[in-house]
Motif scaffolding. Structure first.
Motif, short mmCIF file in Angstrom:
data_model
loop_
_atom_site.label_atom_id
_atom_site.label_comp_id
_atom_site.label_asym_id
_atom_site.label_seq_id
_atom_site.Cartn_x
_atom_site.Cartn_y
_atom_site.Cartn_z
N VAL A 14 0.84 -1.19 0.00
CA VAL A 14 0.00 0.00 0.00
C VAL A 14 0.88 1.24 0.00
O VAL A 14 1.86 1.34 0.75
CB VAL A 14 -0.95 0.01 1.22
N CYS A 15 0.53 2.20 -0.84
CA CYS A 15 1.27 3.46 -0.95
C CYS A 15 0.73 4.47 0.06
O CYS A 15 -0.46 4.48 0.38
CB CYS A 15 1.11 4.01 -2.37
N SER A 16 1.62 5.32 0.57
CA SER A 16 1.23 6.39 1.48
C SER A 16 1.76 7.72 0.95
O SER A 16 2.84 7.77 0.36
CB SER A 16 1.82 6.14 2.89
N THR A 17 0.99 8.78 1.16
CA THR A 17 1.44 10.12 0.78
C THR A 17 2.13 10.77 1.97
O THR A 17 1.77 10.52 3.12
CB THR A 17 0.27 11.00 0.33
N HIS A 18 3.11 11.65 1.65
CA HIS A 18 3.87 12.31 2.72
C HIS A 18 3.89 13.83 2.59
O HIS A 18 4.59 14.50 3.35
CB HIS A 18 5.30 11.78 2.75
N THR A 19 3.12 14.37 1.65
CA THR A 19 2.99 15.82 1.51
C THR A 19 1.55 16.14 1.14
O THR A 19 0.82 15.30 0.60
CB THR A 19 3.92 16.38 0.43
N ALA A 20 1.17 17.39 1.36
CA ALA A 20 -0.17 17.83 0.98
C ALA A 20 -0.34 17.78 -0.54
O ALA A 20 -1.39 17.37 -1.04
CB ALA A 20 -0.43 19.24 1.50
N GLN A 21 0.68 18.18 -1.28
CA GLN A 21 0.57 18.18 -2.73
C GLN A 21 0.40 16.77 -3.27
O GLN A 21 -0.39 16.53 -4.20
CB GLN A 21 1.81 18.83 -3.35
N MET A 252 -4.40 12.87 5.39
CA MET A 252 -5.10 14.16 5.38
C MET A 252 -4.49 15.17 6.36
O MET A 252 -4.75 16.38 6.26
CB MET A 252 -6.57 13.94 5.71
N ARG A 253 -3.69 14.71 7.29
CA ARG A 253 -3.11 15.60 8.29
C ARG A 253 -2.15 16.62 7.70
O ARG A 253 -1.92 17.68 8.26
CB ARG A 253 -2.43 14.78 9.39
N HIS A 254 -1.59 16.30 6.52
CA HIS A 254 -0.64 17.23 5.90
C HIS A 254 -1.32 18.53 5.48
O HIS A 254 -0.66 19.57 5.35
CB HIS A 254 0.03 16.57 4.70
N PHE A 255 -2.63 18.49 5.25
CA PHE A 255 -3.34 19.71 4.88
C PHE A 255 -3.36 20.72 6.03
O PHE A 255 -3.53 21.92 5.82
CB PHE A 255 -4.76 19.40 4.43
N LEU A 256 -3.21 20.23 7.25
CA LEU A 256 -3.11 21.10 8.42
C LEU A 256 -1.66 21.41 8.76
O LEU A 256 -1.31 22.55 9.06
CB LEU A 256 -3.79 20.44 9.62
N GLU A 257 -0.81 20.41 8.68
CA GLU A 257 0.58 20.57 9.11
C GLU A 257 1.37 21.50 8.21
O GLU A 257 2.28 22.19 8.66
CB GLU A 257 1.27 19.20 9.14
N GLU A 258 1.02 21.57 6.92
CA GLU A 258 1.79 22.38 5.98
C GLU A 258 1.22 23.78 5.80
O GLU A 258 1.70 24.55 4.97
CB GLU A 258 1.89 21.65 4.64
N GLY A 259 0.17 24.11 6.56
CA GLY A 259 -0.35 25.47 6.55
C GLY A 259 -0.98 25.89 5.24
O GLY A 259 -0.94 27.06 4.86
N GLY A 260 -1.55 24.97 4.50
CA GLY A 260 -2.15 25.30 3.22
C GLY A 260 -3.64 25.56 3.33
O GLY A 260 -4.07 26.62 3.78
N GLN A 261 -4.43 24.57 2.96
CA GLN A 261 -5.88 24.70 2.97
C GLN A 261 -6.47 23.78 4.04
O GLN A 261 -6.69 22.60 3.79
CB GLN A 261 -6.45 24.35 1.60
N PRO A 262 -6.72 24.30 5.24
CA PRO A 262 -7.18 23.42 6.32
C PRO A 262 -8.48 22.70 6.03
O PRO A 262 -8.70 21.59 6.52
CB PRO A 262 -7.32 24.38 7.52
N ASN A 263 -9.33 23.29 5.21
CA ASN A 263 -10.60 22.64 4.94
C ASN A 263 -10.48 21.47 3.97
O ASN A 263 -11.46 20.75 3.71
CB ASN A 263 -11.63 23.65 4.41
N HIS A 264 -9.27 21.25 3.43
CA HIS A 264 -9.05 20.06 2.62
C HIS A 264 -9.15 18.78 3.45
O HIS A 264 -9.21 17.69 2.88
CB HIS A 264 -7.68 20.12 1.94
N ILE A 265 -9.15 18.90 4.77
CA ILE A 265 -9.35 17.71 5.59
C ILE A 265 -10.73 17.09 5.35
O ILE A 265 -10.96 15.92 5.69
CB ILE A 265 -9.18 17.99 7.10
#
Length: 322
Positions: A14-21, A252-265
């Motif tokens: 299984v693949c995992s993402t490590h950035t918001a992008q 989904m936590r990267h959308f908060l941690e990277e200071g981008g679009q919090p509502n992307h959660i």
């Protein structure tokens, strides 16, 4: 922190993402779609003789399990259904905020999960579905269930369907399906995100004033840490660290941690959460109440998560002080 946007777990592929992008690329791209859980349950029935008819019925009405024309129809039907429940949902938001205000408005110890979050989830179920809360059915969103658990989920769906017909005999067949499907949508994730957010607000503070906590208008944490997506056709090449991906888990936590679009959660694109505006409205109502609370608060303990698919503390003990 990973140096690459994607990585693959060697034990299950299984693949995992490590950035918001990276998460956005997966969620908004055409190469991945919903997990093919309806087909999974169909195969269980046809090939192995393990039929769970009520799970298969509800899966037919869950937008998160579909793409294309069927998904569009379900989104439209779900939006119409939620509009029909608008008054009940608005009353729920107020009652939930009032419960926070009541429990944290007097001195003494409070167990946030048992005293606030669990009742809020039960109130949400009543408001959105008109049915009682059924805690196990949210586990339908994973294939990592034992046969015993699948039987339990199917049994709970059967009971909800029977009760729904008894309470709402004038429902059309489609409305009935949507109503029961909403027993899985948003209820526990909302409570999980409330709990995770409350823990986040308290995590870096000793004794403080409740009104001094940074409530804001967006959730500071999400209880829905991972969203699974499956390749639409064949394996997808996501680069040297993930060159043959069938399943991708978006963090989904990267959308908060990277200071981008919090509502992307709440998701992005065609599968974004239908209840986002209501969830944000609830959080704003809670924050407005808490901003007027002059009492102090001290974190006593936070217990580790125990939920199978959601990430939030199993207990949060606090003391409200003069």
């Amino acid at each position: 922190m990973k140096n690459t946007p994607f990585s693959v777990r060697p034990n299950d592929g299984v693949c995992s993402t490590h950035t918001a992008q990276a998460g956005l690329d997966v969620l908004l791209g055409d190469e991945f779609g919903p997990l093919k859980l309806p087909k999974f349950y169909e195969r269980l029935a046809k090939e192995l003789g393990r039929d769970f008819p009520n799970i298969r019925f509800v899966a037919h009405y869950l937008p998160l399990f579909h793409d294309g024309a069927r998904h569009k129809v379900l989104r439209q039907q779900s939006a119409v259904y939620l509009k029909s429940r608008a008054e009940a949902i608005a009353e729920f938001e107020q009652k939930a905020a009032d419960l926070f205000d009541e429990k944290l408005g007097r001195t003494g110890q409070v167990e946030i999960i048992a005293d606030i979050i669990d009742p809020v989830i039960e109130m949400a179920a009543e408001a959105i579905t008109g049915l009682p809360f059924s805690p196990e059915v949210v586990c339908v969103f994973t294939t990592n269930n034992s046969l015993k658990m699948m039987r339990k989920i199917d049994s709970e769906f059967a009971a909800l369907r029977k009760l729904a017909w008894a309470l709402f005999p004038d429902d059309s067949a489609e409305t009935h399906g949507i109503r029961v499907a909403f027993s899985t949508l948003g209820l526990v994730p909302l409570g999980a995100s409330l709990a995770a957010s409350f823990a986040k607000l308290l995590s870096n503070s000793a004794e403080t004033r409740i009104c001094a906590l940074n409530w804001g208008t967006q959730f500071p944490a999400t209880g829905v840490a991972i969203v699974g997506r499956e390749c639409a056709q064949g394996p997808v090449d996501l680069g040297t660290e993930a060159h043959s991906v069938r399943i991708c888990e978006v963090d989904m936590r990267h959308f908060l941690e990277e200071g981008g679009q919090p509502n992307h959660i709440f998701g992005v694109g065609s599968h974004a959460c239908l209840g986002r505006s209501s969830a944000l409205s609830l959080w704003s109502r809670i924050g407005a109440k808490m901003a007027q609370n002059p009492l102090g608060i001290r974190l006593i303990s936070i217990a580790a998560p125990t939920h199978k698919i959601l990430d939030y503390p199993s207990a949060i003990s606090v003391e409200v002080l003069p």
